[in-house]
Write a protein that holds these residues in place. Structure first.
Motif, short mmCIF file in Angstrom:
data_model
loop_
_atom_site.label_atom_id
_atom_site.label_comp_id
_atom_site.label_asym_id
_atom_site.label_seq_id
_atom_site.Cartn_x
_atom_site.Cartn_y
_atom_site.Cartn_z
N ASP A 63 0.52 -15.64 -5.74
CA ASP A 63 1.22 -15.53 -7.03
C ASP A 63 1.80 -14.13 -7.19
O ASP A 63 2.89 -13.94 -7.70
N LEU A 64 1.01 -13.16 -6.74
CA LEU A 64 1.49 -11.78 -6.82
C LEU A 64 2.74 -11.59 -5.97
O LEU A 64 3.74 -11.00 -6.42
N LEU A 65 2.68 -12.12 -4.76
CA LEU A 65 3.82 -11.99 -3.85
C LEU A 65 5.07 -12.62 -4.45
O LEU A 65 6.16 -12.05 -4.41
N GLU A 66 4.91 -13.79 -5.04
CA GLU A 66 6.03 -14.49 -5.64
C GLU A 66 6.62 -13.66 -6.79
O GLU A 66 7.83 -13.49 -6.88
N ALA A 67 5.75 -13.13 -7.62
CA ALA A 67 6.22 -12.33 -8.76
C ALA A 67 6.94 -11.08 -8.28
O ALA A 67 7.96 -10.68 -8.85
N LEU A 68 6.44 -10.49 -7.22
CA LEU A 68 7.11 -9.29 -6.69
C LEU A 68 8.49 -9.64 -6.16
O LEU A 68 9.47 -8.92 -6.39
N ASN A 69 8.56 -10.76 -5.46
CA ASN A 69 9.85 -11.16 -4.88
C ASN A 69 10.86 -11.55 -5.95
O ASN A 69 12.06 -11.50 -5.70
N GLN A 70 10.37 -11.93 -7.10
CA GLN A 70 11.29 -12.33 -8.17
C GLN A 70 11.81 -11.16 -9.00
O GLN A 70 12.72 -11.32 -9.81
N LEU A 71 11.22 -10.00 -8.82
CA LEU A 71 11.70 -8.84 -9.59
C LEU A 71 13.15 -8.57 -9.23
O LEU A 71 13.51 -8.61 -8.05
N LYS A 72 13.95 -8.30 -10.25
CA LYS A 72 15.36 -8.04 -9.96
C LYS A 72 15.55 -6.56 -9.67
O LYS A 72 15.69 -5.74 -10.58
N LEU A 73 15.49 -6.24 -8.40
CA LEU A 73 15.65 -4.84 -7.99
C LEU A 73 16.64 -4.81 -6.84
O LEU A 73 16.58 -5.65 -5.94
N SER A 74 17.53 -3.85 -6.88
CA SER A 74 18.47 -3.75 -5.77
C SER A 74 17.71 -3.22 -4.55
O SER A 74 16.95 -2.26 -4.65
N PRO A 75 17.93 -3.88 -3.39
CA PRO A 75 17.19 -3.47 -2.20
C PRO A 75 17.46 -2.00 -1.84
O PRO A 75 16.66 -1.37 -1.17
N ARG A 76 18.61 -1.50 -2.27
CA ARG A 76 18.95 -0.12 -1.90
C ARG A 76 18.36 0.92 -2.84
O ARG A 76 18.36 2.09 -2.56
N SER A 77 17.91 0.45 -4.02
CA SER A 77 17.38 1.42 -4.98
C SER A 77 15.99 1.89 -4.54
O SER A 77 15.37 1.29 -3.66
N ARG A 78 15.52 2.95 -5.16
CA ARG A 78 14.19 3.45 -4.81
C ARG A 78 13.12 2.43 -5.11
O ARG A 78 12.21 2.21 -4.32
N SER A 79 13.25 1.82 -6.29
CA SER A 79 12.20 0.85 -6.63
C SER A 79 12.29 -0.38 -5.74
O SER A 79 11.26 -1.00 -5.44
N GLY A 80 13.53 -0.69 -5.26
CA GLY A 80 13.65 -1.79 -4.30
C GLY A 80 12.88 -1.46 -3.03
O GLY A 80 12.19 -2.31 -2.45
N GLY A 81 12.97 -0.21 -2.61
CA GLY A 81 12.24 0.23 -1.41
C GLY A 81 10.74 0.18 -1.62
O GLY A 81 9.98 -0.24 -0.74
N SER A 82 10.32 0.60 -2.83
CA SER A 82 8.87 0.58 -3.13
C SER A 82 8.34 -0.85 -3.11
O SER A 82 7.25 -1.11 -2.62
N ARG A 83 9.14 -1.74 -3.68
CA ARG A 83 8.74 -3.15 -3.69
C ARG A 83 8.61 -3.67 -2.25
O ARG A 83 7.65 -4.36 -1.91
N GLU A 84 9.59 -3.26 -1.42
CA GLU A 84 9.57 -3.75 -0.06
C GLU A 84 8.30 -3.28 0.69
O GLU A 84 7.66 -4.06 1.41
N SER A 85 7.94 -2.02 0.49
CA SER A 85 6.71 -1.52 1.14
C SER A 85 5.51 -2.32 0.70
O SER A 85 4.65 -2.69 1.50
N LEU A 86 5.46 -2.59 -0.57
CA LEU A 86 4.34 -3.33 -1.15
C LEU A 86 4.26 -4.74 -0.55
O LEU A 86 3.20 -5.20 -0.11
N VAL A 87 5.42 -5.40 -0.55
CA VAL A 87 5.47 -6.78 -0.03
C VAL A 87 5.07 -6.80 1.45
O VAL A 87 4.29 -7.64 1.90
N ASN A 88 5.58 -5.81 2.22
CA ASN A 88 5.23 -5.75 3.64
C ASN A 88 3.73 -5.62 3.85
O ASN A 88 3.15 -6.28 4.70
N ARG A 89 3.12 -4.77 3.07
CA ARG A 89 1.66 -4.57 3.21
C ARG A 89 0.91 -5.86 2.90
O ARG A 89 0.04 -6.28 3.64
N ILE A 90 1.30 -6.48 1.78
CA ILE A 90 0.58 -7.69 1.38
C ILE A 90 0.76 -8.78 2.43
O ILE A 90 -0.20 -9.46 2.81
N GLU A 91 1.98 -8.89 2.95
CA GLU A 91 2.22 -9.92 3.98
C GLU A 91 1.41 -9.65 5.24
O GLU A 91 0.97 -10.58 5.91
#
Ligand SMILES: Nc1ncnc2c1ncn2[C@@H]1O[C@H](COP(=O)(O)OP(=O)(O)O)[C@@H](O)[C@H]1O
Ligand SMILES: [Mg+2]
Length: 360
Positions: free
Chosen positions: A152-180
């Motif tokens: 559920d956490l992973l799904e919620a993270l993936n649904q956040l509207k963040l541009s992949p190029r923005s800093r927060s997009g990068g932070s989200r990506e790191s988080l998702v990678n770790r969880i995966e």
């Protein structure tokens, strides 16, 4: 083993003219024990010997990176459970321990996950916000016992509207990678709303096998379980200097690393060890080198020194145990099953002879 002196454990015999038995009060194990010695010097044997005298009254949790302790199954008559994080453990780390407020757990989990996985502040705030969101949506804050899981956490993270190029997009990506990466090691581990009943497991002896996990993941799980006990006992107001549980770390270096940095490789155990006593948890930490965090030297009451491999380790151990030059020379004369011991009730260090534990 038949113990005629049930409040104490027998460590071994002193190597002197009288060969008197050396006893140690069980409750003093809550002030922790450190065992150092090179591979093959007898650390594991000593741990088996000590632990066999604690079971079944004091449940022992082993954090095992080498599948060493499952062998105890063959010889101990007390119940011993063996869980392997790659195979048969089930846990929803998002589920707060009994009595712990969900809000508190969300904050602690976030800090623990980010710090043990070397994630920076950006990921921390995204994780905190997202977790708060799903706890809210699931009604956990309103008392529902339906707890979101990692998926559920992973799904919620993936649904956040963040541009992949923005800093927060990068932070989200790191988080998702770790969880995966956690999910990839064992999908069924997280496939549960609650998982195994950790409260019940606290009254049992358990081998937690961490073989095959990445070092950060092993660290996460160890620190998670200790955090869990800690917060559970705080919330339940279970305090006092009784010995309730013992935890064993063979290869303690992985957990008590000497390298400290507030953000990277953070291991809460290093500051918890001084407080665990109050919550009835005794630590037995063993390692083949003396390359450990100072918190371990400072917070272990009983120190047992088998022969060490390098001059540097010997020097470090000598300093940590406050041994004189003459005393440390004994290290070179120790036979198999012998160790120098620093016992809080005995003024000078002395040589201890340890029996062989009949594993076969
Ligand atoms: N007190 C002892 N008396 C006799 N043999 C021992 C004793 N302690 C260890 N051994 C033997 O020495 C070998 C190495 O012991 P072990 O406890 O596995 O060392 P370590 O954990 O330090 O690598 C084992 O074969 C063990 O049976
Ligand atoms: Mg060993």
């Amino acid at each position: 083993m038949l113990n005629l002196f049930p409040t104490h454990i027998l460590l071994g015999k002193a190597k002197n003219a009288d060969n008197e038995p050396v006893w140690y009060p069980k409750t003093d194990l809550s002030m922790h024990m450190l065992i150092l010695g090179r591979t093959g010097s007898g650390k594991s044997n000593f741990i088996y010997w000590v632990v066999s005298q604690l079971l079944p009254d004091i449940p022992v949790w082993f954090f095992d990176r080498k599948e060493d302790f499952r062998h105890l199954l063959r010889v101990t008559s007390s119940d011993l459970l063996v869980f392997n994080f790659m195979e048969n453990f089930k846990c929803n780390p998002l589920c707060p321990p009994p009595y712990v407020k969900p809000k508190t757990w969300v904050e602690l989990f976030t800090e623990l996950f980010c710090k043990t996985n070397n994630l920076l502040d950006g990921s921390n705030s995204i994780l905190l916000k997202t977790l708060n969101g799903i706890y809210h949506d699931f009604g956990v804050y309103d008392g529902s016992d339906k707890i979101p899981c990692i998926y559920d956490l992973l799904e919620a993270l993936n649904q956040l509207k963040l541009s992949p190029r923005s800093r927060s997009g990068g932070s989200r990506e790191s988080l998702v990678n770790r969880i995966e990466a956690y999910i990839a090691t064992n999908e069924s581990l997280f496939d549960c709303s609650i998982g195994f009943d950790l409260e019940k497991l606290l009254s049992k002896s358990v081998v937690f096998e961490l073989t095959g996990l990445l070092e950060v993941q092993a660290n996460f799980w160890i620190n998670f379980l200790l955090y869990w006990i800690f917060e559970y006992r705080i919330a339940k107001k279970e305090r006092g200097n009784r010995l309730l549980n013992v935890v064993v770390f063979d290869e303690a270096k992985a957990v008590f690393s000497p390298f400290e940095n507030s953000n990277i490789g953070f291991r809460p155990i290093n500051y918890m060890i001084s407080m665990l006593r109050e919550f009835g948890v005794g630590v037995i930490a063993a390692d083949q080198t003396a390359e450990l965090n100072n918190s371990v030297f400072a917070n272990t009451m009983l120190k047992v020194l088998f022969p060490l491999g390098s001059g540097q380790d010997i020097y470090k151990a000598q300093t940590a145990l406050g041994l004189t030059y003459q005393q440390i020379q004994y290290l070179y004369q120790l036979g198999l099953g012998e160790a120098i011991i620093r016992h809080p009730k005995v003024k000078e260090p002395f040589i201890l002879q340890i029996p062989k534990y009949p594993l076969e």
